[in-house]
Scaffold this active site. Structure first.
Site, short mmCIF file in Angstrom:
data_model
loop_
_atom_site.label_atom_id
_atom_site.label_comp_id
_atom_site.label_asym_id
_atom_site.label_seq_id
_atom_site.Cartn_x
_atom_site.Cartn_y
_atom_site.Cartn_z
N ARG A 81 0.82 -1.21 0.00
CA ARG A 81 0.00 0.00 0.00
C ARG A 81 0.86 1.26 0.00
O ARG A 81 0.53 2.25 -0.65
CB ARG A 81 -0.95 -0.02 1.20
CG ARG A 81 -1.99 1.10 1.15
CD ARG A 81 -3.08 0.90 2.18
NE ARG A 81 -2.58 1.00 3.55
CZ ARG A 81 -3.34 0.86 4.63
NH1 ARG A 81 -4.64 0.60 4.50
NH2 ARG A 81 -2.82 0.97 5.84
N LYS A 107 -2.76 6.65 1.58
CA LYS A 107 -2.62 7.07 2.98
C LYS A 107 -1.67 8.26 3.09
O LYS A 107 -0.66 8.23 3.80
CB LYS A 107 -2.14 5.89 3.83
CG LYS A 107 -2.60 5.95 5.28
CD LYS A 107 -2.38 4.61 5.96
CE LYS A 107 -2.69 4.66 7.45
NZ LYS A 107 -4.13 4.94 7.71
N GLU A 146 -16.47 6.63 4.28
CA GLU A 146 -15.82 6.03 5.44
C GLU A 146 -15.88 6.99 6.62
O GLU A 146 -16.26 8.16 6.48
CB GLU A 146 -14.38 5.63 5.14
CG GLU A 146 -13.44 6.75 4.77
CD GLU A 146 -12.03 6.24 4.52
OE1 GLU A 146 -11.19 6.40 5.41
OE2 GLU A 146 -11.76 5.69 3.42
#
Length: 418
Positions: free
Chosen positions: A162, A264, A300
């Site tokens: 990721r 992220k 989210e």
């Protein structure tokens, strides 16, 4: 005898990932970060050196950043003792530990020669890319202590992958998967005494990737730093595993199509602070965001993914670039399907909350958190005030028992350290 060895050159000689669940390979990986003159051939002596090094508390509140750490040769034959803190009262807050890990590279180059260093402050130019233009990413994963004292990492390769995807989006070089995993292992072993006892919490691991080089005009930084630090933690929400209470945000949005919501990057999280602060001032635990185009589909919560349960069907927003592909999310989906649930990744209208049997959140920090109520346009919908629902309880139990080594890992998700 009062001789000492100094950690002045901690470059790894090999960054090939050892086999999974291997105690001997884990010890060898950590030993690779010790200076050459401390690498003795008898395995037991090497283990004693590591235990002696890691048992020292080198925390100081305000010392400047430096590389040297002293290893005493008054070797102990026992494993490193636990840090002297109140393990039963851990919250999700930062506690300084002993060591951090650092590795650098230039733009267009490759990361190499990582080092374990005493935990402390770092120096950055005021013109660093991360400070001026937000060129930075972070990851989060955990280490758990098993009942036999060994330590488990949970899916570190997924975090490495990721980060590499995020780095590509942010025009940054990134460590290889092998470098990332080996750096995590070394950092955890160096801070072994800070891993909570079994059932008392976990060691939160925070890898950072940032543009540390000086840049004035808008451009990728000329230098990059990969850094890992750790902290023992308890529950993320103050409610613990008690139900949390969310409010749906109608005006402010966490991410936009084509933006960076799916990686992220550090900027994603600063953007939620205003709505989150307002919600907490009103007594809510956190904020649930909707899509910014139609303002009707679930996305989210500020720092975790969301799931809606109706009968045997578990629905969660699909990954389409505005939602972070959570590793706990991915794991819960696999666990749910393995236990016979139908899992749908799709657009989930906010109205489905009104008729749901259960709602729960997932994330590295929260693991699985039951939702007790959601407030939408002034209407509060409750899902039970006693804790987990039947579905979320089952999934939480399976995942946490797997993470702590209490059940067999048939998924091959954990990496064991000794």
């Amino acid at each position: 005898m009062e001789s000492s060895a100094v950690l002045s050159s901690l470059q790894p000689t090999c960054l090939i990932c050892p086999s999974r669940s291997s105690s001997s390979s884990s010890a060898a990986a950590a030993a690779a970060f010790l200076p050459q003159r401390t690498r003795f051939s008898p395995p037991q002596l090497q283990k004693q050196i590591l235990a002696s090094a890691y048992s020292r508390n080198v925390n100081e509140a305000n010392y400047p950043f430096r590389r040297a750490a002293v290893l005493s040769d008054s070797y102990s034959t026992e494993a490193s003792e636990l840090a002297d803190i109140e393990w039963d009262n851990l919250g999700f807050g930062f506690l300084p530990t002993d060591y951090m890990y650092m590795m650098k590279c230039t733009r267009g180059g490759n990361f190499s020669k990582g080092e374990l260093q005493q935990f402390g402050k770092i120096e950055l130019s005021p013109s660093a890319g991360v400070l001026n233009y937000g060129q930075g990413l972070f990851e989060g994963l955990k280490a758990y202590r098993k009942e036999d004292g060994n330590i488990l990492l949970f899916r570190p390769e997924e975090n490495a992958l990721r980060m590499r995807l995020g780095a590509e989006r942010m025009c940054m070089p990134s460590p290889t998967v092998e470098q990332f995993v080996e750096a995590v292992k070394a950092t955890v072993l160096a801070n072994k005494r800070w891993v909570p006892p079994s059932g008392k919490g976990s060691l939160y691991i925070r890898p950072l990737l940032m543009g540390s080089g000086a840049v004035l005009g808008l451009a990728p930084a000329p230098e990059y730093t990969f850094l890992i630090y750790v902290s023992p933690v308890g529950n993320y929400f103050k409610e613990g595993v008690a139900p949390i209470h969310l409010i749906v945000e109608n005006e402010l949005h966490r991410a936009t199509p084509g933006g960076t919501g799916g990686v992220k990057t550090i900027g994603n999280y600063a953007a939620v602070l205003k709505a989150q602060s307002v919600a907490k001032a009103k007594g809510y635990s956190d904020v649930l965001y909707l899509d910014c185009v139609h303002k009707k589909y679930l996305e989210e919560v500020s720092s975790c993914n969301i799931f809606v349960v109706k009968g045997n069907v578990i629905s969660t927003p699909a990954i389409k670039g505005t939602i972070l592909p959570g590793i706990t999310r991915k794991s819960i989906i696999d666990v749910a399907r393995s236990r016979g649930f139908q899992v749908e990744e799709r657009l989930v209208p906010v109205e489905e909350l009104l008729d749901a049997d259960e709602v729960f959140c997932t994330g590295t920090a929260v693991v699985v958190s039951p939702v007790g109520s959601i407030t939408y346009k002034g209407e509060r919908v409750s899902y039970g005030a006693d804790g987990f629902g039947a579905v979320s309880q089952q999934l939480y139990s399976v995942l946490t028992r797997l993470q702590m080594g209490l059940i067999e890992d048939k998924m091959d998700w954990t990496v064991e350290l000794s």
